[in-house]
Design an enzyme around this catalytic site. Structure first.
Site, PDB file in Angstrom:
ATOM      1  CB  SER A 126      -5.996   7.149   3.215  1.00  0.00           C
ATOM      2  OG  SER A 126      -5.878   5.865   3.753  1.00  0.00           O
ATOM      3  CE1 TYR A 151      -3.094  10.327   7.976  1.00  0.00           C
ATOM      4  CE2 TYR A 151      -4.074   8.140   7.898  1.00  0.00           C
ATOM      5  CZ  TYR A 151      -3.372   9.150   7.283  1.00  0.00           C
ATOM      6  OH  TYR A 151      -2.953   8.995   5.983  1.00  0.00           O
ATOM      7  CE  LYS A 155      -4.460  11.815   4.766  1.00  0.00           C
ATOM      8  NZ  LYS A 155      -3.708  12.877   4.127  1.00  0.00           N
ATOM      9  CE1 TYR A 179      -2.066   9.056  -3.151  1.00  0.00           C
ATOM     10  CE2 TYR A 179      -1.038   9.244  -1.006  1.00  0.00           C
ATOM     11  CZ  TYR A 179      -1.330   9.778  -2.239  1.00  0.00           C
ATOM     12  OH  TYR A 179      -0.865  11.029  -2.561  1.00  0.00           O
ATOM     13  CG  LEU A 202       3.797  -6.279   6.704  1.00  0.00           C
ATOM     14  CD1 LEU A 202       4.000  -7.100   7.971  1.00  0.00           C
ATOM     15  CD2 LEU A 202       2.789  -6.960   5.773  1.00  0.00           C
TER      16      LEU A 202
END
Ligand code: NAD
Ligand code: UD1
Length: 345
Positions: A126, A151, A155, A179, A202
Site C-alpha cells: 500500500s 495495519y 504492510k 496500491y 470515501l
C-alpha cells in the site's frame, strides 16, 4: 498448459476483480479465502463475467495444515497474496489480531513456497508505507516512513519479510505492488466492493449516501494546503489495479525481472481532491449528493499521488479508465446492491 495461480483473499474486493483479469488472460485460478470479509457468492459473479468458475477453498491462511493440503496438490506455481485484514481504525484497537493475521498468513505462504518449490509471489502492499511524503508524486524511491497504524505497519513488515526471504532462500521471486486508492467496480456491476457496516473509505460512503443508506456524507476538512483546500488522493480504477497483477505475474513467469524482489507503485499519477470526486460523481451519475463539510479526520494525510512511471515502463501497465467510467461503475454496483434499477450509460 494453463499456468495455475493461487489467489489468497480471492473473494475480496481487489481479489475478485483480479481473478476476472487472470481468467481472461488464460490463467487457471484457485481461490483460498476464509470469508472473514467477503462472501462465497462472489464466485457466481466471477463465473457470470468470465464463463469460468474458479476453484474455491474455504480456509484460513493462518492454518498452515489447511494451506499445505493445497500446496500438496501442486496445481500452481504462482501466488497472489491478498488475504489480510485491512481496517485501519480496527487495527489500532486490535493490533495483535492484525499482526497475527497479516504476518502469520504471509509467513505460512512463504514457508510453503520454500517447501514446495513454488517460485512466484505477488504481494498487496500500500502507498500507506510512504506516509505523507515531503515530495510528490511518490516514486518507489520515496522513503518509507514510520507507519501510522498497526495495519500500515503490517504492510511495511510484510515487505521486509518478503525482501529478506527472497534474498536468503534464493528460490523465491516476488513483486510487491503498492496500491494507491482503489475505487469502482466491474463495469458489468456483477462484482464490486462489499463494505461491512459503516464505510470508512470515501467511495462506499458516497455511493451509500446516494442510495439513501447514509443520510449525509461528511467531507473531512476544507483547509488543507491544496488548490481547493480538500485532501488529494490518487484514485485508481479497480479493474486497472487488477490488470497490474496480471502484468506482474507475466513479468515473473516470463523471467523479465531485473531483481528477484521488485516494488511498483500502482496509481494513475493524477491527484484528485475529495470535492472533485463528489462533484464528478454527481455529474456523471446525474444526481445530487447530500454532503456537508466537517473538521479534519484525525490521522489523514493532506495529499498523496503516485509516480507510476516505473510500472508503465517495466510492467507495460497503464491506468486506462477515466474517472468518469470508474464513478459510473461504482454507482451501478451500488444500485445493484441496493436493488435499484441500474442506470443506462
Ligand atoms: P478485502 O477485505 O475485500 O479482501 C481481503 C480478503 O481476504 C477477504 O475476502 C477476506 O475474507 C480474506 N481474508 C482475510 N484474512 C484471511 C485469512 N487469514 N485467510 C484467508 N482469507 C483471509 O480487501 P481488499 O480491499 O480486497 O484488499 C486486498 C489486499 O489489498 C489486502 O492485503 C489489503 O491490505 C491490500 N490493500 C487494500 C487497499 C484498499 O484500499 N482496498 C489498499 C492497499 C492495499
Ligand atoms: C485509506 C486507508 C489507508 C490506505 C489508503 C489507500 C483508512 C483510514 N486509510 O486511506 O491505509 O493506504 O486508503 O488504499 O482506511 N473522506 C471524506 N469523508 C469520508 C471518507 C473519506 O471526506 O466519509 C476523505 C478522507 O479525508 C480522504 C479521502 O476522502 O481525504 C479518501 O479517504 P479514504 O477512502 O479513507 O482513503 P485514505 O484516506 O487514502
Amino acid at each position: 498448459m494453463k499456468q495455475g495461480v493461487l489467489v489468497t483473499g480471492g473473494t475480496g474486493y481487489i481479489g475478485s476483480h483480479t481473478v476476472v483479469e487472470l481468467i481472461e488472460a488464460g490463467y487457471e485460478v484457485i481461490i483460498v479465502d476464509n470469508l472473514s470479509n467477503s462472501e462465497e457468492s462472489v464466485i457466481d459473479g466471477i463465473e457470470a463475467i468470465t464463463g469460468v468458475r474458479p476453484d474455491f477453498v474455504k480456509a484460513d491462511c493462518r492454518d498452515i495444515v489447511a494451506l499445505e493440503e493445497l500446496f500438496d496438490k501442486g496445481k500452481f506455481n504462482s501466488i497472489i497474496h491478498f488475504a489480510a485484514a485491512k481496517a485501519v481504525g480496527e487495527s489500532v484497537e486490535k493490533p495483535l489480531e492484525y499482526y497475527h493475521n497479516n504476518l502469520l498468513s504471509l509467513i505460512n505462504i512463504i514457508s510453503l513456497m520454500r517447501k514446495y518449490n513454488v517460485p512466484n509471489l505477488v504481494f498487496s502492499s500500500s502507498c500507506t508505507v510512504y506516509g505523507q511524503p515531503d515530495v510528490l508524486p511518490a516514486t518507489e524511491q520515496t522513503p518509507r516512513l514510520e507507519a501510522e497504524s498497526p495495519y500500515g505497519n503490517t504492510k511495511r513488515i510484510s515487505e521486509d519479510i518478503i525482501r529478506d526471504s527472497v534474498k536468503a532462500y534464493g528460490t523465491i521471486k516476488s513483486i510487491a505492488l503498492r496500491y494507491f486508492n482503489p475505487i469502482g467496480a466491474h463495469p458489468s456491476a456483477l462484482i464490486g466492493e462489499l463494505p461491512r457496516g459503516v464505510p470508512n473509505n470515501l467511495l462506499p460512503y458516497v455511493t451509500q449516501t446516494a442510495a439513501g443508506i447514509r443520510e449525509v456524507l461528511s467531507i473531512f476538512g476544507d483547509d488543507y494546503n491544496t488548490p481547493d483546500g480538500f485532501c488529494i488522493r490518487d484514485y485508481i480504477d479497480i479493474n486497472d489495479l487488477a490488470a497490474a497483477h496480471v502484468a506482474a505475474l507475466d513479468r515473473m513467469i516470463g523471467s523479465k525481472m531485473k531483481e528477484s524482489y521488485e516494488v511498483f507503485n500502482i496509481g494513475t499519477g493524477r491527484g484528485v481532491s475529495t470535492m472533485e470526486i463528489v462533484k464528478t460523481f454527481e455529474k456523471v451519475n446525474d444526481l445530487n449528493l447530500n454532503y456537508r463539510i466537517t473538521g479534519r479526520r484525525a490521522g489523514d494525510i493532506e495529499a498523496m499521488w503516485a509516480d507510476p512511471t516505473y510500472a508503465n515502463e517495466e510492467l507495460g501497465w497503464y491506468a486506462r479508465k477515466s474517472l468518469y467510467e470508474t464513478l459510473r461503475s461504482a454507482w451501478k454496483w451500488q444500485q445493484r446492491l441496493s436493488g435499484l434499477e441500474i442506470s443506462k450509460d
